[in-house]
Design a protein around this motif. Structure first.
Motif, PDB file in Angstrom:
ATOM      1  N   SER A   1       0.808  -1.220   0.000  1.00 50.37           N
ATOM      2  CA  SER A   1       0.000   0.000   0.000  1.00 50.37           C
ATOM      3  C   SER A   1       0.838   1.265   0.000  1.00 50.37           C
ATOM      4  CB  SER A   1      -0.927   0.020   1.222  1.00 50.37           C
ATOM      5  OG  SER A   1      -0.164   0.115   2.420  1.00 50.37           O
ATOM      6  N   SER A   2       2.162   1.115  -0.158  1.00 47.15           N
ATOM      7  CA  SER A   2       3.030   2.284  -0.207  1.00 47.15           C
ATOM      8  C   SER A   2       4.270   1.935  -1.008  1.00 47.15           C
ATOM      9  CB  SER A   2       3.435   2.724   1.207  1.00 47.15           C
ATOM     10  OG  SER A   2       4.289   3.847   1.156  1.00 47.15           O
ATOM     11  N   ALA A   3       4.447   2.623  -2.131  1.00 47.21           N
ATOM     12  CA  ALA A   3       5.608   2.333  -2.976  1.00 47.21           C
ATOM     13  C   ALA A   3       5.819   3.438  -3.989  1.00 47.21           C
ATOM     14  CB  ALA A   3       5.431   0.998  -3.701  1.00 47.21           C
ATOM     15  N   ALA A   4       7.046   3.543  -4.442  1.00 50.40           N
ATOM     16  CA  ALA A   4       7.384   4.395  -5.576  1.00 50.40           C
ATOM     17  C   ALA A   4       8.224   3.563  -6.532  1.00 50.40           C
ATOM     18  CB  ALA A   4       8.148   5.636  -5.128  1.00 50.40           C
ATOM     19  N   VAL A   5       7.861   3.572  -7.799  1.00 51.75           N
ATOM     20  CA  VAL A   5       8.589   2.825  -8.818  1.00 51.75           C
ATOM     21  C   VAL A   5       9.175   3.821  -9.812  1.00 51.75           C
ATOM     22  CG1 VAL A   5       8.336   1.274 -10.796  1.00 51.75           C
ATOM     23  CG2 VAL A   5       7.244   0.707  -8.626  1.00 51.75           C
ATOM     24  N   LEU A   6      10.460   3.678 -10.073  1.00 50.20           N
ATOM     25  CA  LEU A   6      11.106   4.491 -11.103  1.00 50.20           C
ATOM     26  C   LEU A   6      11.719   3.559 -12.130  1.00 50.20           C
ATOM     27  CD1 LEU A   6      11.982   7.301 -12.143  1.00 50.20           C
ATOM     28  CD2 LEU A   6      14.131   6.972 -10.879  1.00 50.20           C
ATOM     29  N   ILE A   7      11.339   3.759 -13.379  1.00 49.60           N
ATOM     30  CA  ILE A   7      11.877   2.969 -14.480  1.00 49.60           C
ATOM     31  C   ILE A   7      12.639   3.901 -15.406  1.00 49.60           C
ATOM     32  CG2 ILE A   7      11.307   1.530 -16.477  1.00 49.60           C
ATOM     33  CD1 ILE A   7       8.860   0.570 -14.898  1.00 49.60           C
ATOM     34  N   THR A   8      13.903   3.567 -15.646  1.00 48.12           N
ATOM     35  CA  THR A   8      14.740   4.318 -16.566  1.00 48.12           C
ATOM     36  C   THR A   8      15.161   3.382 -17.696  1.00 48.12           C
ATOM     37  OG1 THR A   8      16.793   3.775 -15.403  1.00 48.12           O
ATOM     38  CG2 THR A   8      15.582   5.728 -14.660  1.00 48.12           C
ATOM     39  N   ASP A   9      16.025   3.869 -18.591  1.00 57.48           N
ATOM     40  CA  ASP A   9      16.473   3.041 -19.704  1.00 57.48           C
ATOM     41  C   ASP A   9      17.225   1.800 -19.248  1.00 57.48           C
ATOM     42  OD1 ASP A   9      15.381   4.675 -21.616  1.00 57.48           O
ATOM     43  OD2 ASP A   9      17.215   5.819 -21.974  1.00 57.48           O
ATOM     44  N   ASP A  10      17.932   1.921 -18.122  1.00 57.77           N
ATOM     45  CA  ASP A  10      18.798   0.810 -17.712  1.00 57.77           C
ATOM     46  C   ASP A  10      18.569   0.318 -16.289  1.00 57.77           C
ATOM     47  OD1 ASP A  10      19.731   2.965 -16.334  1.00 57.77           O
ATOM     48  OD2 ASP A  10      21.762   2.932 -17.156  1.00 57.77           O
TER      49      ASP A  10
END
Length: 371
Positions: free
Chosen positions: A48-57
């Motif tokens: 119920s608590s998260a941050a997702v960061l997607i980059t090229d690599d």
């Protein structure tokens, strides 16, 4: 195929879109379940608590100490744990800085204004990707399809069991809870997380969204039940109708037969290349020709998946083009004010050469239950 290949395939599709838009990264947030759908779809995480960061690599997920073990099991992403002194926003800022993200996408429809205000203080150019991830989510993979089929099966079996429990004097809400209880006993996670079941009897059935009330079920009344199961993070969405004893107004049995014809015609029209309005028109024409067109006010159907309502839409206004992998509902209805209504709904997959009914094990016939 590893347990997480389906997630990496989704990330790959997202990265292609990022390149087209010139984005250094895409940020997704789940703040006490607000925005969980996209976080779950791409990462597999269901806290119920998260941050997702997607980059090229890189692909990383930040969460707090409550979810460390859960995240390790559910996602292949690199897991970053917030310290006691850090907030989720501190971690987001740190992730953006470590990866030198200057132009970052976000899904505005799943971001609260308060969260956006906090993010706006960071030295990043933010770009609302305007439905980019929901568009990717439209095309269901084999795992998603099998999960939705299972959700349909659980809902269908639960409905059959609930019909053996129903009786005159039971309230609509009691029936709704009975049905949800059977869903759980059959392995489902419950009903829909964000919507109540529609259980509308007698004159209340004229309400297309008549959620279950304390009205008691009565002899001779028909009952419209719009329900589904949550399973593996995915939804099913079905509508069936029954009566307790013989129906007091036989016209509604004729209306149900009409809806069966309209439903069948609409389902047969589902195919790649058709627009949502094309399919809607076919089913709506059946109802119009029978003289009930003024009593069918909503669209024929909608997309279905992680959320109960997704793209594409089947409606007179929808120019969205159906393509293989779409999952849609077909749900024609007739609702006569101060008299009652009926609806008939099933879930369909758009295939390369047409369509496939996913909720195929539950008969569509009107059930007249013995007292």
């Amino acid at each position: 195929m590893s347990n997480f290949d389906h997630l990496w395939n989704r990330v790959g599709r997202l990265r292609k879109e990022m390149a087209v838009r010139g984005l250094d990264g895409v940020l997704l947030t789940d703040v006490e379940r607000y925005g969980w759908e996209n976080v779950f779809y791409l990462s597999g995480f269901r806290g119920s608590s998260a941050a997702v960061l997607i980059t090229d690599d890189d692909a990383m997920l930040s969460t707090d100490s409550r979810y460390v073990s859960q995240a390790a099991e559910q996602t292949p992403f690199r897991v970053l744990v917030q310290s006691k002194q850090q907030t989720i926003f501190d971690m987001i800022e740190e992730m953006l800085r470590r990866h030198s993200v200057r132009r970052c996408g976000f899904e505005g429809e799943t971001l609260s204004y308060g969260t956006y205000r906090r993010l706006s203080s960071f030295s990043v150019i933010w770009e609302d990707t305007d439905g980019m991830i929901p568009a990717i989510r439209r095309t269901k993979d084999d795992l998603e399809i099998s999960t939705i089929v299972k959700a349909c099966q659980i809902a269908s079996d639960a409905y059959e069991r609930a019909l053996t429990d129903v009786s005159v004097g039971m309230t609509e809400l009691e029936f709704s809870k009975c049905l949800e209880g059977h869903i759980v006993s059959l392995g489902g996670e419950g009903g829909w997380p964000d919507h109540r079941f529609i259980v509308a009897s007698g004159v209340r059935s004229a309400l297309p969204h008549g959620t279950a009330s304390d009205k008691k079920l009565a002899k001779g009344e028909w009952v419209t039940v719009d329900f589904g199961a949550a399973y593996g993070g995915y939804m099913s969405d079905l509508t069936r109708n029954f009566s307790l004893g013989e129906v007091s107004d036989p016209e509604f049995l004729e209306i149900h037969s009409l809806l069966e014809k309209a439903h069948s015609a609409g389902a047969e029209a589902i195919a790649p290349g058709k627009t949502g309005r094309d399919v809607d028109f076919v089913a709506r024409s059946v109802i119009d020709k029978a003289g009930y067109g003024d009593f069918f006010g909503h669209g024929l159907g909608h997309g279905l998946g992680v959320e109960i309502h997704e793209s594409p839409r089947l409606s007179p206004r929808s120019a969205e083009i159906l393509s293989p992998g779409d999952v849609v509902t077909v749900e024609p209805g007739v609702y006569i004010p101060e008299r009652g209504g009926l609806r008939l709904e099933d879930d369909y997959l758009v295939t390369e050469d047409g369509h496939r009914r996913l909720s195929c094990d539950l008969p569509q016939d009107f059930r007249i239950l013995s007292l």
